[in-house]
Design an enzyme around this catalytic site. Structure first.
Site, PDB file in Angstrom:
ATOM      1  N   ARG A  70      22.626  50.008  58.978  1.00  0.00           N
ATOM      2  CA  ARG A  70      23.266  49.372  57.965  1.00  0.00           C
ATOM      3  C   ARG A  70      23.677  50.522  56.906  1.00  0.00           C
ATOM      4  O   ARG A  70      24.847  50.283  56.392  1.00  0.00           O
ATOM      5  CB  ARG A  70      22.774  48.282  57.428  1.00  0.00           C
ATOM      6  CG  ARG A  70      23.603  47.099  57.338  1.00  0.00           C
ATOM      7  CD  ARG A  70      23.215  45.954  56.816  1.00  0.00           C
ATOM      8  NE  ARG A  70      21.706  45.949  57.321  1.00  0.00           N
ATOM      9  CZ  ARG A  70      21.006  44.621  56.714  1.00  0.00           C
ATOM     10  NH1 ARG A  70      21.418  43.557  56.099  1.00  0.00           N
ATOM     11  NH2 ARG A  70      19.748  44.841  56.898  1.00  0.00           N
ATOM     12  N   LYS A 177       6.396  46.977  70.664  1.00  0.00           N
ATOM     13  CA  LYS A 177       5.563  45.684  70.550  1.00  0.00           C
ATOM     14  C   LYS A 177       5.909  45.498  69.043  1.00  0.00           C
ATOM     15  O   LYS A 177       6.361  46.168  68.164  1.00  0.00           O
ATOM     16  CB  LYS A 177       4.317  45.972  70.621  1.00  0.00           C
ATOM     17  CG  LYS A 177       3.573  46.753  69.879  1.00  0.00           C
ATOM     18  CD  LYS A 177       2.209  47.137  69.975  1.00  0.00           C
ATOM     19  CE  LYS A 177       1.254  47.638  68.857  1.00  0.00           C
ATOM     20  NZ  LYS A 177       1.687  46.990  67.569  1.00  0.00           N
ATOM     21  N   HIS A 207       2.149  52.612  72.918  1.00  0.00           N
ATOM     22  CA  HIS A 207       2.273  54.008  72.836  1.00  0.00           C
ATOM     23  C   HIS A 207       0.778  54.595  73.278  1.00  0.00           C
ATOM     24  O   HIS A 207       0.498  55.781  73.401  1.00  0.00           O
ATOM     25  CB  HIS A 207       2.404  54.576  71.429  1.00  0.00           C
ATOM     26  CG  HIS A 207       1.536  54.338  70.329  1.00  0.00           C
ATOM     27  ND1 HIS A 207       1.258  53.358  69.742  1.00  0.00           N
ATOM     28  CD2 HIS A 207       0.677  55.102  69.829  1.00  0.00           C
ATOM     29  CE1 HIS A 207       0.434  53.371  68.849  1.00  0.00           C
ATOM     30  NE2 HIS A 207      -0.041  54.579  68.732  1.00  0.00           N
ATOM     31  N   LYS A 211      -0.935  58.532  75.614  1.00  0.00           N
ATOM     32  CA  LYS A 211      -1.937  59.381  75.079  1.00  0.00           C
ATOM     33  C   LYS A 211      -2.773  60.192  76.285  1.00  0.00           C
ATOM     34  O   LYS A 211      -3.010  59.496  77.409  1.00  0.00           O
ATOM     35  CB  LYS A 211      -3.061  58.597  74.304  1.00  0.00           C
ATOM     36  CG  LYS A 211      -2.441  58.142  72.928  1.00  0.00           C
ATOM     37  CD  LYS A 211      -3.604  57.312  71.983  1.00  0.00           C
ATOM     38  CE  LYS A 211      -2.986  56.579  70.937  1.00  0.00           C
ATOM     39  NZ  LYS A 211      -2.713  57.385  69.530  1.00  0.00           N
ATOM     40  N   GLU A 245      -9.506  52.085  62.200  1.00  0.00           N
ATOM     41  CA  GLU A 245      -8.731  52.899  61.274  1.00  0.00           C
ATOM     42  C   GLU A 245      -9.273  52.882  60.001  1.00  0.00           C
ATOM     43  O   GLU A 245      -9.709  51.812  59.437  1.00  0.00           O
ATOM     44  CB  GLU A 245      -7.259  52.431  61.492  1.00  0.00           C
ATOM     45  CG  GLU A 245      -6.666  52.675  62.801  1.00  0.00           C
ATOM     46  CD  GLU A 245      -5.112  51.926  62.736  1.00  0.00           C
ATOM     47  OE1 GLU A 245      -4.335  52.758  62.528  1.00  0.00           O
ATOM     48  OE2 GLU A 245      -5.035  50.696  62.715  1.00  0.00           O
ATOM     49  N   ASP A 264      -1.762  42.791  66.668  1.00  0.00           N
ATOM     50  CA  ASP A 264      -1.347  44.007  66.723  1.00  0.00           C
ATOM     51  C   ASP A 264      -1.826  45.065  67.543  1.00  0.00           C
ATOM     52  O   ASP A 264      -1.323  45.795  68.116  1.00  0.00           O
ATOM     53  CB  ASP A 264      -1.725  44.306  65.098  1.00  0.00           C
ATOM     54  CG  ASP A 264      -0.898  45.607  64.652  1.00  0.00           C
ATOM     55  OD1 ASP A 264       0.180  46.031  65.288  1.00  0.00           O
ATOM     56  OD2 ASP A 264      -1.704  46.596  63.987  1.00  0.00           O
ATOM     57  N   HIS A 269      -2.981  47.507  73.305  1.00  0.00           N
ATOM     58  CA  HIS A 269      -3.600  48.710  73.165  1.00  0.00           C
ATOM     59  C   HIS A 269      -4.832  48.344  73.919  1.00  0.00           C
ATOM     60  O   HIS A 269      -5.290  48.876  74.829  1.00  0.00           O
ATOM     61  CB  HIS A 269      -3.881  49.436  71.966  1.00  0.00           C
ATOM     62  CG  HIS A 269      -2.567  49.653  71.384  1.00  0.00           C
ATOM     63  ND1 HIS A 269      -1.242  49.776  71.835  1.00  0.00           N
ATOM     64  CD2 HIS A 269      -2.413  49.791  69.603  1.00  0.00           C
ATOM     65  CE1 HIS A 269      -0.304  50.261  70.778  1.00  0.00           C
ATOM     66  NE2 HIS A 269      -0.928  49.982  69.630  1.00  0.00           N
ATOM     67  N   LYS A 367      -8.740  47.510  60.175  1.00  0.00           N
ATOM     68  CA  LYS A 367      -8.314  48.627  59.428  1.00  0.00           C
ATOM     69  C   LYS A 367      -9.551  48.933  58.101  1.00  0.00           C
ATOM     70  O   LYS A 367     -10.449  47.841  58.060  1.00  0.00           O
ATOM     71  CB  LYS A 367      -7.025  47.893  58.505  1.00  0.00           C
ATOM     72  CG  LYS A 367      -5.896  47.452  59.404  1.00  0.00           C
ATOM     73  CD  LYS A 367      -5.059  48.915  59.858  1.00  0.00           C
ATOM     74  CE  LYS A 367      -4.030  48.255  60.913  1.00  0.00           C
ATOM     75  NZ  LYS A 367      -3.322  49.402  61.654  1.00  0.00           N
TER      76      LYS A 367
HETATM   77  C1  BG6 Z   1       0.350  50.547  66.268  1.00  0.00           C
HETATM   78  C2  BG6 Z   1      -0.138  49.484  65.329  1.00  0.00           C
HETATM   79  O1  BG6 Z   1       0.545  50.091  67.383  1.00  0.00           O
HETATM   80  O2  BG6 Z   1      -0.990  51.402  66.288  1.00  0.00           O
HETATM   81  C3  BG6 Z   1      -0.652  50.092  64.099  1.00  0.00           C
HETATM   82  O3  BG6 Z   1       0.607  48.462  64.987  1.00  0.00           O
HETATM   83  C4  BG6 Z   1      -1.647  51.121  64.153  1.00  0.00           C
HETATM   84  O4  BG6 Z   1      -1.047  48.839  63.127  1.00  0.00           O
HETATM   85  C5  BG6 Z   1      -1.012  52.282  65.283  1.00  0.00           C
HETATM   86  O5  BG6 Z   1      -1.968  51.640  62.717  1.00  0.00           O
HETATM   87  C6  BG6 Z   1      -2.340  53.008  65.490  1.00  0.00           C
HETATM   88  O6  BG6 Z   1      -1.766  54.120  66.112  1.00  0.00           O
HETATM   89  P1  BG6 Z   1      -2.691  55.506  66.584  1.00  0.00           P
HETATM   90  O7  BG6 Z   1      -1.878  56.024  67.558  1.00  0.00           O
HETATM   91  O8  BG6 Z   1      -2.645  56.186  65.184  1.00  0.00           O
HETATM   92  O9  BG6 Z   1      -4.199  54.930  66.773  1.00  0.00           O
END
Ligand code: BG6
Length: 516
Positions: A70, A177, A207, A211, A245, A264, A269, A367
């Site tokens: 935008r 996602k 993602h 890896k 994390e 999430d 994952h 987290k």
């Molecule tokens: C994302 C989540 O898919 O992966 C995030 O939405 C998370 O909450 C992130 O922080 C972590 O990715 P990575 O590659 O750092 O483990």
């Protein structure tokens, strides 16, 4: 020369000799359009990954990148934003010549998602790129936008003709996602997506599959003879899959509040990691064969109940973490002070197959935990008999095979060994493989691999809608169970390893979580 069909089009890569699979795969003529260029993902991951691919010579010479947002920017402003993102986050060194060539293919279209004129302008831009940059009518649309905006953008892509594939040309859509928030919404979303793009043109990003260490699970399991005989319920006691994390959720309320850790991370994952760990050997590594095996194992995956005892959820409270005083979730900016969103989630699954029957798979994520680590720990049963004095084996645990997904990527094996001395004392030792020391090549970022695969039309590392829907089907009962509870998630202090209920969840079966 290698010729193949990709997303409806045939493309010949003149640089690739199909006999040598080690040669880098280079994308053919194409462009990428990013919706949501001002977002975090775009700046921190997508733009740097595109530069890194260009730097590694993996993008076609006329590659073009179009931003859509935008903002009242022109192409130069957009270029400046990409430059800052690249300088801050790219993995490979900055080279002016690479940058200059890449930047020639930048375009920016300003508009909102409901603006027909802006999409018509985008259509003209893309056509112009075909003419000026030789992108050959091959365009990928990356929706790095909130899921609520998917329907309107997809409709616009259809209305403006951008999604239409003509002859040998391809059009693909990349979606991030969350793919829905439960099974019902995922089915609805998949219908909307498939109304506009056929399934083989849809690339859903998880993602984690980009890896190296995740792909290495398949190499470890199927390139070696060592593990297969013991990779089953006769020898494996249980499996722990952890994604921890240390960061909090400041700045992410808009996305995270109401979503929570299970949706999430576990739905995507962690269930993908479970599938890679547990699937049967595919007859080949073609994407269709791999998917068949992933879907089979996800179909056999069941929650273990009662959910009160076999799941746990928590929410971090403020406190000292690594010498820093941090806020609890409820005090984080933008979060509801009464938020019941979980920042820690753990579930127990079992896989109803001959190989895995009776082996619990514990999945946990959180987290503000003790440290950032993702690992898959396969914990073996104890030896049926120990011919040693029991006082000599007090420090002997269960054998373990741990795939360290990140950081410090590698594998650890834990087993017992005699302590030097005159007694037959046995204690745990570890044997390590580390990517950092075993290879000179540095692993590419997950997004480099995935964006390249989108441009190549290589679908192996992208979950199909059946996997997404099946993953929701597994998780939905947990979400419903938690939503029905009066009480919110159990508190845990920042820097700890989650709520007490998570420890209790394993203690009930006589097990403990690994402290990674
Ligand atoms: C994302 C989540 O898919 O992966 C995030 O939405 C998370 O909450 C992130 O922080 C972590 O990715 P990575 O590659 O750092 O483990």
């Amino acid at each position: 020369m290698a010729t193949r069909t990709i997303g409806g089009g045939r493309w010949t890569n003149p640089l690739r000799d199909p006999r040598d699979k080690r040669l880098p795969r280079i994308a053919g003529p194409c462009s990428l359009v990013i919706f949501g260029v001002t977002g975090d993902l775009s700046r921190k991951k997508l733009m740097p990954a595109i530069y890194d691919l260009a730097n590694r010579g993996l993008l076609p010479p006329g590659f073009a990148l179009t931003g859509f947002a935008r903002r009242d920017w022109d192409t130069q402003d957009f270029g400046q934003i990409v430059l800052e993102a690249v300088k801050q986050h790219a993995r490979t060194p900055f080279r002016q010549s690479v940058w200059d060539r890449l930047a020639e293919g930048f375009r920016f279209v300003s508009g909102s998602f409901d603006d027909d004129d802006a999409f018509d302008q985008l259509e003209r831009t893309v056509q112009d790129l075909d003419r000026v940059r030789g992108t050959g009518g091959n365009h990928a649309f990356y929706l790095s936008i909130p899921p609520g905006a998917f329907p309107v953008v997809l409709k616009q892509l259809a209305r403006s003709g951008l999604s239409a594939q003509d002859g040998d040309q391809w059009r693909r859509v990349v979606i991030e996602k969350p793919f829905g928030h439960d099974l019902k919404s995922a089915i609805e979303l998949n219908e909307i997506v498939n109304d506009v793009f056929p399934e083989d043109s849809v690339f859903r990003i998880d993602h984690y599959l980009g890896k190296e260490t995740v792909q290495n699970i398949l190499a470890l399991r199927f390139a070696n003879q060592l593990f297969e005989p013991i990779w089953n319920s006769h020898y494996v006691d249980h499996v722990q899959i952890t994604m921890a994390e240390d960061i909090g959720l400041g700045g992410r309320a808009g996305y995270y509040d109401g979503i929570g850790a299970a949706r999430d991370v576990i739905q995507n994952h962690l269930l993908q990691l479970l599938a890679f760990t547990a699937l049967e050997e595919p007859t080949s590594f073609s994407s269709s064969e791999l998917r068949v095996e992933k879907i089979k194992v996800l179909n056999a995956t069941k929650l273990v109940g009662p959910l009160d005892e076999t799941t746990a959820r928590g929410q971090y409270t403020g406190g000292w973490q690594g010498g820093e005083l941090v806020r609890g979730l409820k005090e984080e900016e933008g979060f509801d002070p009464n938020s019941k969103t979980e920042t820690f989630a753990a579930i127990t699954c079992e896989i109803d197959t001959r190989r895995w029957a009776g082996v619990p798979f514990y999945l946990r994520t959180g987290k503000r935990l003790g440290r950032r680590v993702t690992e898959i720990a396969v914990i073996f049963k104890r030896a049926p008999h120990l011919p040693f004095d029991s006082t000599m084996t007090e420090e002997l645990g269960q054998n373990a095979f741990v795939i360290r997904v990140q950081p410090d990527e590698g594998v650890t094996m834990r087993f017992g060994s005699k302590v030097p001395g005159s007694q037959m004392e046995v204690r745990d030792v570890t044997m390590d493989f580390g990517y950092g020391t075993a290879f000179t090549e540095v692993s590419p970022e997950a997004y480099e691999r995935l964006i390249l695969d989108v441009l190549l039309g290589e679908p192996s590392l992208f979950p199909v809608n059946e996997e997404v829907e099946r993953s929701w089907e597994i998780l939905d009962p947990v979400m419903e169970h938690w939503a029905a509870q009066e009480a919110g998630p159990d508190p845990y202090s920042a820097g700890s390893w989650g709520p007490k209920s998570a420890d209790l969840m394993l203690a009930r079966t006589g097990r403990t979580w690994r402290r990674p």
